[in-house]
Design an enzyme around this catalytic site. Structure first.
Site, short mmCIF file in Angstrom:
data_model
loop_
_atom_site.label_atom_id
_atom_site.label_comp_id
_atom_site.label_asym_id
_atom_site.label_seq_id
_atom_site.Cartn_x
_atom_site.Cartn_y
_atom_site.Cartn_z
CE1 TYR A 1 -5.21 11.19 -12.06
CE2 TYR A 1 -5.12 12.46 -13.69
CZ TYR A 1 -4.88 11.31 -13.25
OH TYR A 1 -4.15 10.39 -13.98
CB ALA B 1 0.68 3.28 -6.89
CB ILE C 1 -6.75 7.05 -6.94
CG1 ILE C 1 -6.23 8.13 -5.80
CG2 ILE C 1 -6.51 5.72 -6.29
CD1 ILE C 1 -7.06 8.09 -4.58
CB SER D 1 -2.13 14.59 -7.62
OG SER D 1 -2.67 13.96 -8.78
CG ASP E 1 -1.91 1.28 1.37
OD1 ASP E 1 -1.80 2.25 0.50
OD2 ASP E 1 -2.66 1.35 2.13
#
Length: 277
Positions: free
Chosen positions: A157, A94, A96, A160, A66
Site C-alpha cells: 500500500y 479509487a 484498495i 503505491s 472499473d
C-alpha cells in the site's frame, strides 16, 4: 445561485468527475461538491452503491467504471463529457489496500495493489487530461499519509501511495503552463470501508475497524477539507491532525522515525513469539 468559484463558465455549474465514488472519501467528496452546486459524475464498479450516493447528490450521474480497465475508464470519461460538455475537476480517488509482510505477500499481490492505486489513477488522468487542459481545471490525486511513511505490513500500500505522490509532483510541474492545478491529497485515518476489505477485494462489513475511533475523522469533515484545498489549487493537503504530525516528523526526522518503527516492530514480534505465535 451557484457560487462563482463553482462555475465553469458564466451560468454553468462546475463539472466534476470522481472515481471510487460509491463509498468512503469518494462518496463524501461527491456530496460536498453537490452541496456547493456542482454537477458530479460518480464513477465506481458497484452500481447499486453508486445509485444510493447519486440520490444524495442533486444533478449527479452514476457511471459504472472499473479503473483497472483502460476501455472502461475511457468510456466513462466520454459519457461524463457527453453529459457535461467538459470537465473542470477530476478526483482520482479509487483505491484498495493490500496488507501483509513482504515475505507473506506474492508478486501478484503487489501487482494488484499497483493496478488499482497507481495505474487506475494514471488511467483516469490520461482519459481526462485533454478536457482539464481546455478548462484550465483542477486535478486531485488521492494519496495517503502512507505515501510519506511506510510501516511494517504496509509495504504494498505504501509503495503505491509513494508512487501517487511522485506522480502528483511531476504532473504539477508539467501542467502548470496549461493552467491545470494538481493537488496531492494525503489522508490519515478517515472513515472508510478500506480497512474492512481483504487482500482479495472482499468486503467484510461486520469486521471491526482496527483503528481507535478517536483517531478516525468523519468522511464529511475530510471531504470539506479536500474540496476546499482542490478549489484553492493547493499542491498538497494532508488530512487529519495525526496525519499532519506523522508527515511532519517523517519528512524532518526520518532517522528517528525509522528507529522508533524498528524498535516497536521488534517488540511486537518478541511478544508474538513468546505467546507461541
Amino acid at each position: 445561485m451557484v457560487p462563482m468559484a463553482f462555475q465553469s463558465a458564466p451560468g454553468a455549474p462546475l463539472a466534476v468527475l470522481i472515481t471510487g465514488a460509491s463509498s468512503g472519501i469518494g462518496a463524501a467528496v461527491a456530496r460536498e461538491y453537490g452541496k456547493r452546486g456542482a454537477r458530479v459524475a460518480l464513477l465506481a464498479r458497484r452500481k447499486e452503491k453508486l445509485a444510493e450516493v447519486s440520490r444524495d447528490v442533486p444533478g449527479s450521474i452514476a457511471i459504472a467504471c472499473d479503473v483497472n480497465d483502460d476501455a472502461s475508464v475511457q468510456r466513462a470519461v466520454r459519457e461524463a463529457l457527453g453529459a457535461f460538455g467538459e470537465l473542470d475537476v477530476v478526483v482520482a480517488n479509487a483505491g484498495i489496500g493490500v496488507t501483509g509482510s513482504v515475505e507473506e505477500l506474492s508478486i501478484d499481490d503487489y501487482r494488484r495493489q499497483f493496478e488499482t492505486n497507481v495505474f487506475g489513477v494514471l488511467r483516469t488522468v490520461k482519459a481526462s487530461l485533454s478536457s482539464l487542459k481546455r478548462t484550465s481545471g483542477r486535478l486531485a490525486l488521492l494519496g495517503s499519509v502512507s505515501g510519506f511513511l511506510s510501516l511494517p505490513g504496509t509495504s504494498a500500500y505504501a509503495m503505491s501511495k509513494f508512487a501517487v505522490r511522485a506522480l502528483a509532483e511531476a504532473l504539477g510541474a508539467e501542467l502548470a503552463a496549461a493552467g491545470v492545478s494538481v493537488t496531492h491529497v494525503a489522508p490519515g485515518f478517515v472513515e472508510s470501508e478500506i480497512r474492512k476489505v481483504d487482500n482479495s477485494g472482499q468486503l467484510h462489513a461486520e469486521r471491526r475497524d482496527p483503528i481507535p475511533p478517536f483517531l478516525v475523522m468523519s468522511n464529511e469533515r475530510a471531504a470539506h477539507e479536500i474540496v476546499s484545498a482542490v478549489q484553492a489549487r493547493r499542491p498538497e493537503v494532508v488530512v487529519t491532525n495525526h496525519g499532519k504530525a506523522a508527515t511532519f516528523v517523517a519528512t524532518r526526522f526520518p532517522r528517528t522515525v525509522h528507529s522508533i518503527v524498528r524498535l516497536a516492530s521488534s517488540q511486537v514480534l518478541s511478544r508474538v513469539k513468546a505467546a507461541g505465535g
